[in-house]
Design an enzyme around this catalytic site. Structure first.
Site, PDB file in Angstrom:
ATOM      1  N   LYS A 156       0.849  -1.188   0.000  1.00  0.00           N
ATOM      2  CA  LYS A 156       0.000   0.000   0.000  1.00  0.00           C
ATOM      3  C   LYS A 156       0.889   1.244   0.000  1.00  0.00           C
ATOM      4  CE  LYS A 156      -4.311  -1.325   2.292  1.00  0.00           C
ATOM      5  NZ  LYS A 156      -5.181  -0.992   3.459  1.00  0.00           N
ATOM      6  N   GLU A 198      -0.080  -1.110  16.225  1.00  0.00           N
ATOM      7  CA  GLU A 198      -0.214  -1.994  15.065  1.00  0.00           C
ATOM      8  C   GLU A 198       0.162  -3.434  15.404  1.00  0.00           C
ATOM      9  OE1 GLU A 198      -1.654  -1.249  12.368  1.00  0.00           O
ATOM     10  OE2 GLU A 198      -1.333   0.845  11.818  1.00  0.00           O
ATOM     11  N   GLU A 250      -7.235  -5.790  -1.194  1.00  0.00           N
ATOM     12  CA  GLU A 250      -8.261  -5.463  -0.212  1.00  0.00           C
ATOM     13  C   GLU A 250      -9.676  -5.588  -0.779  1.00  0.00           C
ATOM     14  OE1 GLU A 250      -8.997  -1.690   2.564  1.00  0.00           O
ATOM     15  OE2 GLU A 250      -6.964  -2.473   2.719  1.00  0.00           O
ATOM     16  N   HIS A 261      -8.749   1.627  12.304  1.00  0.00           N
ATOM     17  CA  HIS A 261      -8.291   2.651  11.374  1.00  0.00           C
ATOM     18  C   HIS A 261      -9.405   3.589  10.908  1.00  0.00           C
ATOM     19  CE1 HIS A 261      -4.805   0.100  11.446  1.00  0.00           C
ATOM     20  NE2 HIS A 261      -4.160   0.852  10.581  1.00  0.00           N
ATOM     21  N   HIS A 278      -0.028   8.320  13.808  1.00  0.00           N
ATOM     22  CA  HIS A 278      -0.938   7.334  13.226  1.00  0.00           C
ATOM     23  C   HIS A 278      -1.270   6.223  14.216  1.00  0.00           C
ATOM     24  CE1 HIS A 278      -2.853   4.628  10.432  1.00  0.00           C
ATOM     25  NE2 HIS A 278      -1.928   3.716  10.619  1.00  0.00           N
TER      26      HIS A 278
END
Length: 385
Positions: A156, A198, A250, A261, A278
């Site tokens: 990504k 994460e 995805e 997210h 993030h």
């Protein structure tokens, strides 16, 4: 996809090798210590007359010269470009700096790009590689925990838009990912905690045994003990490799990796990029998603509280912020929950204006589904109180 231990060279030691299985576009993730300086780490990459290391003003002084030296046996010319540091610079302007560097140096379509830094550098370098001369090879060299366990893996690439995070980009796979665990020792504490978000997400959505391990080893992870970090990176990459190998773009399964997210991206965009990291947005977003899961009857309250305690113990926020008003008459006076909903409708998982959430079930499975706006607003208000 099972990692295999490799013999160390004189300079570096590979702890594990995880394969991303995408047919002809498969590539390895190398996880270990002292990999950055070892010329053997970089052998077997595409041949080219030149390479460009893209880094930032924080990471560059620490590691750029070392990587440049290690690459010189493989590339006659190794250039370095240092970008401004931070999510606020994940923009067209910064992307054009990469193109400027490539064009001004006469780099051709065989030039190899090396993304040396965290998720922002990795995303922008990958996007530049996807676009330059319609595609040149690139290598991810993540130096943050968040990038090593998530953003550097899976292809990504993107930049941000004021109305939404990562809305402009491409799926474009690297040819190799090199996770030198030694670089994690220079991470600021806040960045380490952001990366733990994460790591934590993989437990509720896929592997409850890993969640147990994270709980038991969280003090070791926060203390940066090498063995704990090595296993956290390895297991996270194994899970992501399994999911990406089944759903690269995805279309279905890969969406579960976005647990937390949808809320988290709204927080980042609504506060202004860079105000929260993030991983901080994801950590708080997981709490919100878990509470929404509970309200929908998917997750028991004790499981929600377990996740909240873990996110909090990792040094991450568990209460949502009040977002800034947006631009235009339609959002200047919106209540906080409505501002969240407005931003989440721009999320990439939204379909025909319906927001899709990654929710979790008691059995350690993730589902992607919608929820009534009124219920989501109640959860947001409760989490932001």
């Amino acid at each position: 996809m099972t990692p295999a231990t490799h013999q160390p060279s004189a300079a570096g030691q590979v702890h594990a090798r995880v394969e991303i299985d995408l047919g002809e576009r498969s590539y390895p993730i190398l996880i270990g210590s002292s990999l950055l300086d070892d010329p053997a780490t970089w052998s077997g990459l595409p041949k080219a007359a030149s390479a460009l290391i893209v880094t930032n003003e924080t990471v560059g002084p620490l590691y750029a010269a070392r990587l440049q030296q290690a690459l010189r046996p493989h590339y006659p010319q190794v250039h370095v470009l240092s970008l401004p540091d931070g999510e606020a610079y994940k923009t067209w302007d910064s992307l054009n700096l990469i193109f400027d560097a490539l064009l001004s140096r006469g780099c051709d379509r065989k030039t190899v790009l090396f993304a040396l830094g965290g998720g922002v550098v990795g995303d922008m370098t990958g996007f530049a590689a996807a676009c330059y001369m319609r595609g040149v090879p690139f290598v991810q060299v993540p130096t943050t925990l968040l990038a090593q366990v998530d953003s550097s893996v899976g292809g990504k690439t993107a930049i941000n838009h004021p109305l939404g995070k990562n809305m402009i980009g491409a799926f474009y796979q690297p040819v190799r990912v090199v996770c030198d665990l030694d670089t994690l020792q220079t991470l600021p504490e806040r960045e380490l905690s952001a990366g733990l978000a994460e790591v934590i997400k993989y437990g509720p959505i896929h592997d409850l045994a890993f969640l147990d391990w994270i709980e038991a080893n969280l003090p070791a992870l926060r203390a940066r003990e090498p063995k704990a970090l090595a296993y956290a990176v390895q297991r996270s990459c194994e899970i992501k490799a399994e999911v990406v190998g089944q759903d690269e773009r995805e279309a279905g399964l890969r969406a579960i990796l976005n647990f937390g997210h949808t809320f988290g991206h709204a927080i980042e965009a609504g506060l202004g990029y860079g105000e929260w990291l993030h991983g901080e947005g994801v950590g708080c977003g997981m709490v919100m998603a878990a509470r929404l899961s509970q309200r929908l009857g998917l997750l028991a309250e004790d499981k929600v509280e377990r996740l909240v305690r873990l996110v909090d113990a990792a040094g991450l926020p568990v209460r949502g912020p009040q977002l800034k008003a947006g631009h235009g008459e339609d959002c200047a006076d919106l209540p906080n929950a409505q501002r969240y909903l407005q931003l989440m409708r721009v999320d990439k998982k939204a379909e025909a204006g319906e927001i899709k959430f990654v929710l979790v079930e008691d059995a350690g499975r993730a589902v992607v589904r919608g929820a009534p706006d009124a219920l989501v607003a109640e959860v947001i208000d409760a989490c932001c109180a």
